[in-house]
Design a protein around this motif. Structure first.
Motif, PDB file in Angstrom:
ATOM      1  N   GLN A   1     -25.262  24.245 -46.357  1.00 22.60           N
ATOM      2  CA  GLN A   1     -24.694  23.742 -45.110  1.00 22.60           C
ATOM      3  C   GLN A   1     -23.686  22.644 -45.405  1.00 22.60           C
ATOM      4  O   GLN A   1     -23.954  21.741 -46.213  1.00 22.60           O
ATOM      5  CB  GLN A   1     -25.825  23.202 -44.234  1.00 22.60           C
ATOM      6  CG  GLN A   1     -25.479  23.014 -42.776  1.00 22.60           C
ATOM      7  CD  GLN A   1     -26.726  22.689 -41.960  1.00 22.60           C
ATOM      8  OE1 GLN A   1     -27.158  21.541 -41.926  1.00 22.60           O
ATOM      9  NE2 GLN A   1     -27.315  23.698 -41.324  1.00 22.60           N
TER      10      GLN A   1
ATOM     11  N   THR B   1     -22.508  26.958 -42.065  1.00 26.29           N
ATOM     12  CA  THR B   1     -23.615  27.376 -42.925  1.00 26.29           C
ATOM     13  C   THR B   1     -23.247  28.688 -43.608  1.00 26.29           C
ATOM     14  O   THR B   1     -22.792  29.633 -42.957  1.00 26.29           O
ATOM     15  CB  THR B   1     -24.911  27.559 -42.113  1.00 26.29           C
ATOM     16  OG1 THR B   1     -25.245  26.331 -41.467  1.00 26.29           O
ATOM     17  CG2 THR B   1     -26.062  27.961 -43.027  1.00 26.29           C
TER      18      THR B   1
ATOM     19  N   THR C   1     -21.039  19.855 -43.632  1.00 23.60           N
ATOM     20  CA  THR C   1     -20.760  19.143 -42.387  1.00 23.60           C
ATOM     21  C   THR C   1     -19.614  18.154 -42.551  1.00 23.60           C
ATOM     22  O   THR C   1     -19.631  17.316 -43.468  1.00 23.60           O
ATOM     23  CB  THR C   1     -22.013  18.380 -41.908  1.00 23.60           C
ATOM     24  OG1 THR C   1     -23.082  19.314 -41.718  1.00 23.60           O
ATOM     25  CG2 THR C   1     -21.741  17.645 -40.606  1.00 23.60           C
TER      26      THR C   1
ATOM     27  N   THR D   1     -20.176  21.807 -38.413  1.00 25.67           N
ATOM     28  CA  THR D   1     -20.949  22.272 -39.563  1.00 25.67           C
ATOM     29  C   THR D   1     -20.789  23.768 -39.760  1.00 25.67           C
ATOM     30  O   THR D   1     -20.786  24.539 -38.793  1.00 25.67           O
ATOM     31  CB  THR D   1     -22.444  21.948 -39.381  1.00 25.67           C
ATOM     32  OG1 THR D   1     -22.614  20.529 -39.323  1.00 25.67           O
ATOM     33  CG2 THR D   1     -23.276  22.490 -40.533  1.00 25.67           C
TER      34      THR D   1
ATOM     35  N   SER E   1     -21.682  25.652 -36.269  1.00 24.15           N
ATOM     36  CA  SER E   1     -22.652  24.978 -35.405  1.00 24.15           C
ATOM     37  C   SER E   1     -22.110  24.819 -33.989  1.00 24.15           C
ATOM     38  O   SER E   1     -20.905  24.952 -33.746  1.00 24.15           O
ATOM     39  CB  SER E   1     -22.998  23.602 -35.987  1.00 24.15           C
ATOM     40  OG  SER E   1     -21.838  22.783 -36.007  1.00 24.15           O
TER      41      SER E   1
ATOM     42  N   ASP F   1     -21.689  22.164 -32.284  1.00 22.76           N
ATOM     43  CA  ASP F   1     -20.719  21.069 -32.146  1.00 22.76           C
ATOM     44  C   ASP F   1     -19.460  21.308 -32.967  1.00 22.76           C
ATOM     45  O   ASP F   1     -18.565  20.467 -33.014  1.00 22.76           O
ATOM     46  CB  ASP F   1     -21.356  19.726 -32.520  1.00 22.76           C
ATOM     47  CG  ASP F   1     -21.709  19.629 -34.005  1.00 22.76           C
ATOM     48  OD1 ASP F   1     -21.512  20.621 -34.749  1.00 22.76           O
ATOM     49  OD2 ASP F   1     -22.204  18.567 -34.421  1.00 22.76           O
TER      50      ASP F   1
END
Length: 614
Positions: free
Chosen positions: A100, A176, A102, A174, A169, A171
């Motif tokens: 992941q 993955t 970010t 991020t 993600s 938001d």
């Protein structure tokens, strides 16, 4: 991992008068804010992920313009860039390995546009063979038709192990990634940020910087195209990415969208074959804070080592880093107000023989073509046997650093923990046993088996020679003289644009240096893998490919060494390449400039530019 072709070779600058920088007086030096760096090779373009632009000069200039999740220090240690973001493993099973990545809130591009996880998605487009095919962008393994994004990132660890597509993600900060197994050096196979809004705007014909709102709307169009696999828009972006960054001149007419980055500096101007000037990025907040005293960095391209040393003595350069010669080192040490330091190098000089046709090139039908079977193999073996490596070492390298023994591996360097075990079993002894005289006899016998009159009618070998480089000129001369004794006539084509000609079917042989940009288990895999990003010989061996494919997984040092031995036994038997020497590393720095700490990995000199100060 990718390697970059060593750009530390001399160009055609005849004298320091070519410099456009005025002499610095002591008063000026006390208040300086400009760092002037010496490079022997001019910049090849602004996108270093293309085969024609992939050079250490391009890497160094680009490094100042961009920042991602990590970087290497001068001890070859990978350092997390926690200012930009963070990354971690979030799942670790035998068949499901997830990482992941970010982006920290508040990071911005140089045009003020916020950086988000959406800016990480282009990495997948540039690295996934499956995505390229699914999106109608082309098959990266097709040797005849290049993909829309015609870069060096395909067919590697990422492409071979990624599962599905990156997951963004809620938001949008991020990403993955899922891999089908645990990846060795997994932290090198994460996404990097790209100003995707600029590619969209240029694909739509824009030639001016947009507002933040316009830029974010453009990025939204990219994300939609990415998810929908919108072939039309992605192909236009690929065309921009592959072609528009291949420029070496930057002036008021240059599209400013090409220059957007998130590093500490931005390109302000560039004069082809002369210089690149970068100015401090006032919006930089993606990496370690700048020292504050340096606001301009200039790369000056000077091929003549004597002229470069004189420019350093005159105060027209602050950092000299060229291919060292014994005379050159002595002259550098005689300059006042300059510190001369040796540095660890991972750049290794080698000679390569063309094996088969390289993608995007005309068919190779020359002397060493694999299509000629046993005959061409014998000729390749003869060539490598007759290369006077001991003489090259004794005359060109030993006077600088005392090293007189040629390297016997293109996977591990002398001094590495397993080097001695590797070379004892990798088949390199075939090319180093006995004396050069005895090797010449063996080589001549191989040549005369197929060409009995070779000494009277020598076989012409077309060699690409890096231009206007005294050490490489001497190296070629030594090789030419000895090759004549075994029936080869080396015909050199001396070019300053040699990096763009690697793989070209006009040549039978090349010699230059590879310099590592990272430390991984795969080491030199991209050079020898059939679909490797740096395979410039058209080399293909299914057994080598099969072993390379296993280097992705974590393993013990003993097992890894065994695999290196297997690979080198095969490549040595195929007679496609031979190492000569590790480049002697010499850097000279203006004593007033602090915290220049040369590192061995590309981008060598500039890896910690944020620490520089006067």
């Amino acid at each position: 991992m990718k390697f970059t072709r060593s750009a530390k070779f001399a160009l055609a600058a005849a004298a320091s008068a070519a410099l456009a920088v005025s002499l610095l007086t002591p008063a000026q030096a006390a208040t300086r804010s400009t760092v002037i760096l010496h490079e022997t090779n001019s910049i090849t373009g602004l996108n270093c992920s293309l085969s024609a632009t992939n050079s250490t000069t391009c890497s160094a200039v680009s490094y100042l313009q961009g920042a991602g999740f990590n970087y290497y220090n001068n001890k070859k240690e990978l350092v997390k860039n926690t200012v930009f973001g963070s990354y971690k493993v979030v799942k670790n099973t035998a068949t499901d390995f997830r990482t992941q990545w970010t982006v920290n809130p508040g990071r911005v591009w140089s045009d003020g546009t916020p950086i988000t996880g959406e800016d990480l998605l282009l990495s997948h487009v540039l690295s996934s063979d499956a995505y390229s095919k699914a999106a109608g962008l082309g098959d990266p393994t097709d040797k005849k038709t290049p993909p829309a994004f015609n870069g060096l990132g395909y067919s590697g660890v990422y492409a071979n192990n990624i599962v599905g597509e990156p997951v963004l993600s809620a938001d949008k900060m991020t990403v993955t990634l899922q891999f089908k197994k645990k990846i060795a050096n997994w932290d090198l196979y994460g996404p990097g940020p790209a100003a995707v809004h600029t590619l969209v705007l240029m694909a739509e014909g824009k030639d001016k910087l947009g507002t933040v709102a316009e830029n974010e709307a453009a990025r939204d169009r990219f994300v939609k195209a990415f998810k929908d696999k919108d072939t039309a828009l992605l192909k236009k972006m690929g065309d921009i990415w592959s072609k528009d960054y291949t420029i070496t001149t930057v002036d008021s007419k240059t599209n400013p969208l090409l220059l957007v980055g998130n590093g500490g500096f931005q390109i302000d101007s560039a004069v082809a074959k002369t210089s690149v000037t970068l100015k401090k990025n006032p919006k930089y907040n993606s990496g370690p804070a700048l020292s504050g005293s340096v606001d301009t960095v200039v790369f000056k391209f000077i091929g003549d080592g004597t002229a470069a040393a004189q420019a350093l003595a005159n105060g027209e350069l602050d950092v000299y880093a060229g291919q060292a010669t014994a005379d050159g080192v002595a002259k550098l040490k005689a300059i006042k107000n300059v510190n001369v330091v040796g540095k660890d190098e991972v750049a290794y000089e080698h000679w390569d023989l063309h094996y088969d046709t390289v993608p995007d090139e005309a068919p190779y039908t020359g002397l060493f073509s694999v299509k000629d079977g046993a005959k061409s193999k014998a000729l390749r073996q003869a060539f490598l046997l007759a290369l006077p490596r001991d003489e090259i070492m004794q005359k060109l390298i030993a006077p600088i650093n005392g090293v007189s023994t040629p390297i016997q591996s293109t996977w591990l360097a002398p001094g590495s923990a397993a080097y001695d075990k590797l070379i004892a079993a990798n088949g390199s002894s075939f090319y180093s046993r006995g004396t050069q005289e005895s090797r010449n006899k063996s080589a001549l016998a191989l040549v005369q088996k197929y060409y009995p009159n070779a000494l009277k009618s020598p076989l012409k070998v077309r060699v690409l020679v890096p231009g206007n480089n005294p050490r490489r000129a001497s190296e070629f001369a030594l090789a030419k003289a000895n090759m004549a004794k075994v029936g080869f006539d080396l015909v050199g084509d001396v070019r300053t644009d040699w990096p763009s000609k690697l793989g070209n079917s006009d040549y039978d042989a090349y010699f230059f240096a590879w310099v590592a940009s990272s430390v991984t288990q795969r080491q030199s895999a991209e050079i020898f893998d059939t679909n490797g990003g740096n395979n410039i010989l058209g080399y293909s061996n299914k057994a080598v490919d099969a072993i390379i494919a296993t280097l992705d997984a974590p393993m013990s040092e003993s097992l890894l060494l065994a695999k290196y031995i297997q690979i080198e036994r095969l490549t040595n038997a195929d007679a496609i390449t031979i190492g000569v020497f590790i480049h002697p590393g010499v850097v000279a720095v203006n004593k007033d400039l602090k915290n220049v700490k040369p590192g061995p990995l590309s981008p060598t000199i500039v890896w910690n530019y944020w620490e520089w100060s006067y």
